[in-house]
Design a protein around this motif. Structure first.
Motif, mmCIF file in Angstrom:
data_model
loop_
_atom_site.group_PDB
_atom_site.id
_atom_site.type_symbol
_atom_site.label_atom_id
_atom_site.label_comp_id
_atom_site.label_asym_id
_atom_site.label_seq_id
_atom_site.Cartn_x
_atom_site.Cartn_y
_atom_site.Cartn_z
ATOM 1 N N ALA A 1 0.866 -1.195 0.112
ATOM 2 C CA ALA A 1 -0.007 0.112 0.054
ATOM 3 C C ALA A 1 0.906 1.249 0.014
ATOM 4 O O ALA A 1 1.867 1.370 0.762
ATOM 5 N N SER A 2 0.453 2.357 -0.995
ATOM 6 C CA SER A 2 1.138 3.491 -1.107
ATOM 7 C C SER A 2 2.402 3.480 -1.840
ATOM 8 O O SER A 2 3.198 4.421 -2.119
ATOM 9 N N ASP A 3 2.749 2.178 -2.259
ATOM 10 C CA ASP A 3 4.196 2.230 -3.186
ATOM 11 C C ASP A 3 3.745 2.827 -4.720
ATOM 12 O O ASP A 3 2.456 2.666 -4.741
ATOM 13 N N GLN A 4 4.748 3.426 -5.042
ATOM 14 C CA GLN A 4 4.483 3.930 -6.406
ATOM 15 C C GLN A 4 4.545 2.898 -7.583
ATOM 16 O O GLN A 4 5.119 1.775 -7.577
ATOM 17 N N ILE A 5 3.501 2.956 -8.518
ATOM 18 C CA ILE A 5 3.258 1.943 -9.490
ATOM 19 C C ILE A 5 3.931 2.357 -10.808
ATOM 20 O O ILE A 5 4.550 1.602 -11.558
#
Length: 151
Positions: free
Chosen positions: A89-93
């Motif tokens: 969660a909240s990681d950049q994709i």
């Protein structure tokens, strides 16, 4: 000057901006979009998102999308970075950056790229919930509808 990357490693937004703006006195607009992993989807919690891709095909598709954007708007630079692997969660994709002499073209091209990326790019997403259950995520109708406005 287009840069298309599919990678497991995270990216640095400031670094990507610097590359878009570096030695670029022609463009008055730099537009960037960063997509991140949400901690929910379809009213369920999400603790992990796994992205898979078909190497070679994904990069070709992203290049084709960038070329389509370039045909419609006077874009100078395009940068697309899409991550694969296991993300929390909240990681950049995803990172999409465009530059143009004027903001409207840069904004529209970036939005066009994202709309096509969401529906056409060969990435497969599997979400895992807090309970350990996992499910594959399909393109949503709202994303398909968004893409249709460019036709």
């Amino acid at each position: 000057m287009d840069v298309i990357q599919v990678q497991e490693d995270d990216f640095n937004v400031q670094h990507e901006y610097d590359l878009l703006a570096e030695q670029n006195t022609d463009d008055g607009a730099v537009v960037m979009f960063v997509g991140r992993v949400r901690d929910f989807n379809a009213n369920e919690s999400v603790v992990q998102l796994e992205l898979q891709h078909y190497p070679g095909m994904a990069e070709k598709c992203l290049t084709d999308i960038a070329n389509k954007a370039r045909q419609q708007w006077p874009i100078n630079r395009i940068r697309i970075i899409h991550r694969v692997g296991k993300l929390g969660a909240s990681d950049q994709i995803v990172f999409v950056g465009t530059t143009s002499a004027h903001r409207k073209s840069a904004f529209e091209a970036a939005e066009f790229i994202m709309d096509y990326l969401k529906t056409d790019a060969p990435f497969w997403k599997k979400e895992q919930s807090e309970t350990g259950e996992s499910r594959w995520v399909e393109a949503q109708q709202k994303d398909i509808d968004q893409k249709q406005r460019w036709k």
